[in-house]
Design a protein around this motif. Sequence first.
Motif, PDB file in Angstrom:
ATOM      1  N   UNK A 269       0.827  -1.200   0.000  1.00 42.91           N
ATOM      2  CA  UNK A 269       0.000   0.000   0.000  1.00 42.91           C
ATOM      3  C   UNK A 269       0.866   1.257   0.000  1.00 42.91           C
ATOM      4  N   UNK A 270       1.892   1.273   0.855  1.00 44.29           N
ATOM      5  CA  UNK A 270       2.764   2.442   0.925  1.00 44.29           C
ATOM      6  C   UNK A 270       3.508   2.668  -0.392  1.00 44.29           C
ATOM      7  N   UNK A 271       3.955   1.588  -1.029  1.00 37.31           N
ATOM      8  CA  UNK A 271       4.632   1.714  -2.320  1.00 37.31           C
ATOM      9  C   UNK A 271       3.692   2.304  -3.367  1.00 37.31           C
ATOM     10  N   UNK A 272       2.430   1.856  -3.339  1.00 38.43           N
ATOM     11  CA  UNK A 272       1.451   2.350  -4.312  1.00 38.43           C
ATOM     12  C   UNK A 272       1.126   3.824  -4.061  1.00 38.43           C
ATOM     13  N   UNK A 273       1.021   4.202  -2.783  1.00 35.36           N
ATOM     14  CA  UNK A 273       0.782   5.611  -2.456  1.00 35.36           C
ATOM     15  C   UNK A 273       1.935   6.458  -2.968  1.00 35.36           C
ATOM     16  N   UNK A 274       3.158   6.002  -2.735  1.00 34.41           N
ATOM     17  CA  UNK A 274       4.340   6.745  -3.168  1.00 34.41           C
ATOM     18  C   UNK A 274       4.390   6.876  -4.691  1.00 34.41           C
ATOM     19  N   UNK A 275       3.925   5.850  -5.380  1.00 35.30           N
ATOM     20  CA  UNK A 275       3.957   5.858  -6.850  1.00 35.30           C
ATOM     21  C   UNK A 275       2.758   6.569  -7.462  1.00 35.30           C
ATOM     22  N   UNK A 276       1.828   7.033  -6.635  1.00 35.21           N
ATOM     23  CA  UNK A 276       0.653   7.727  -7.145  1.00 35.21           C
ATOM     24  C   UNK A 276      -0.365   6.804  -7.779  1.00 35.21           C
ATOM     25  N   UNK A 277      -0.326   5.524  -7.426  1.00 37.62           N
ATOM     26  CA  UNK A 277      -1.282   4.565  -7.982  1.00 37.62           C
ATOM     27  C   UNK A 277      -2.600   4.612  -7.222  1.00 37.62           C
ATOM     28  N   UNK A 280      -3.502  -1.414  -5.698  1.00 33.52           N
ATOM     29  CA  UNK A 280      -2.300  -2.227  -5.588  1.00 33.52           C
ATOM     30  C   UNK A 280      -2.691  -3.679  -5.406  1.00 33.52           C
ATOM     31  N   UNK A 281      -1.745  -4.552  -5.676  1.00 33.68           N
ATOM     32  CA  UNK A 281      -1.931  -5.988  -5.448  1.00 33.68           C
ATOM     33  C   UNK A 281      -0.707  -6.527  -4.722  1.00 33.68           C
ATOM     34  N   UNK A 282      -0.939  -7.496  -3.833  1.00 35.06           N
ATOM     35  CA  UNK A 282       0.136  -8.119  -3.082  1.00 35.06           C
ATOM     36  C   UNK A 282      -0.206  -9.593  -2.912  1.00 35.06           C
ATOM     37  N   UNK A 283       0.791 -10.433  -2.827  1.00 32.29           N
ATOM     38  CA  UNK A 283       0.588 -11.860  -2.576  1.00 32.29           C
ATOM     39  C   UNK A 283       0.732 -12.109  -1.078  1.00 32.29           C
ATOM     40  N   UNK A 284      -0.283 -12.663  -0.478  1.00 31.00           N
ATOM     41  CA  UNK A 284      -0.292 -12.961   0.956  1.00 31.00           C
ATOM     42  C   UNK A 284      -0.474 -14.461   1.138  1.00 31.00           C
ATOM     43  N   UNK A 285       0.536 -15.095   1.659  1.00 32.54           N
ATOM     44  CA  UNK A 285       0.542 -16.548   1.855  1.00 32.54           C
ATOM     45  C   UNK A 285       0.155 -17.277   0.560  1.00 32.54           C
ATOM     46  N   UNK A 286       0.706 -16.810  -0.530  1.00 30.28           N
ATOM     47  CA  UNK A 286       0.503 -17.457  -1.817  1.00 30.28           C
ATOM     48  C   UNK A 286      -0.782 -17.093  -2.528  1.00 30.28           C
ATOM     49  N   UNK A 287      -1.600 -16.202  -1.925  1.00 31.68           N
ATOM     50  CA  UNK A 287      -2.882 -15.823  -2.518  1.00 31.68           C
ATOM     51  C   UNK A 287      -2.862 -14.345  -2.882  1.00 31.68           C
TER      52      UNK A 287
END
Length: 333
Positions: A269-277, A280-287
């Motif tokens: 989330x922080x990376x996406x905020x910094x990039x102005x997106x 965002x999507x992230x993989x959590x425990x393979x999902x």
Amino acid sequence: MTQAYTLYGTNPSPYSRKLRAILCYRRLPYIWRVGTAGTLPEIAHVKPRLIPVLRLPGSSEYRVDSTPLAYLLEERHPGERSIIPPDPGAAFVSHLIEDFADEWLTKMMFHFRWTQEETARWAADWIVHDAMPSLSAQAHAQAAQMFYTRQRGRCALVGSTPENAPVLEASYGRLLELLGPLISGDRFLFGSRPALADFGLYGQLCQLTIDPWPQSLCRARAPAVEAWVQTLNDGSGIDGEWDSGPAADLRSGLLEMIGQEYLPFLQANADAVMAGQEEFQVIIRGLPYSQAVFAYQSKCLAETRRRWADLSESAQSDLHAALEHSGCLDYMR
């Protein structure tokens, strides 16, 4: 007579219940006023429009946001049944777990409250009854329908989508399996007295153990959790001690959840905020997990890192192994 705080909130609000439980445990006099800025004129001017709202005794000063309010009470009432462990490292871990509860467990609370039709209808009725008890039957039905529609329409905003459901539902199940055997009415995260971390968990769990769908899961998998929640509804009679030993496995399990689920989410989330997106999507425990960015949660990560940086080298060293093993340490840098 000692002047009292005035706490404005609602019973279906996890953050209102969290702060009320803190006031109860600390034996600080307060008046509980049920309502929101939309139903109570005296707080209509308070910005941002959040609950709970705390009015300080003998003044017209109003404050919001449950975590800063908990720390404010520590400043105003030092040594009076504090909820901050005296050891700096333990205080940091307590803050981290509380933040995890406030920002990650709340997604489970929202998901389980508003995804299933039966529970969502029940919740809308309860919330309207609680905040506006004087409505006529017809007006109540209309308000409940409007609230039901609005809240279900907000599910995606907080990450409650069919695509994210496997992550959120598995996380709640994991939490129940972890807490069930390891908590009781006299066993908390840092001893036989509750800490800020306990109240953070309580805030979300007091809703998850009331709403029909998650309540049924809790009663089937970890009934002790519901009993623990009932204990903290009013902890004014709890007298205990700080002791980090008995709950070491529980803290370790929670840190593992934070390192594998919450902190990866915060970083993405922080990376996406910094990039102005916008998303965002992230993989959590393979999902896969995805949602819209939330600027407030990027501040949560920054605050956690600030607290880590403020610890002495000795305190950091004491926590190093636990944070590294759980996967949390990389996110502190």
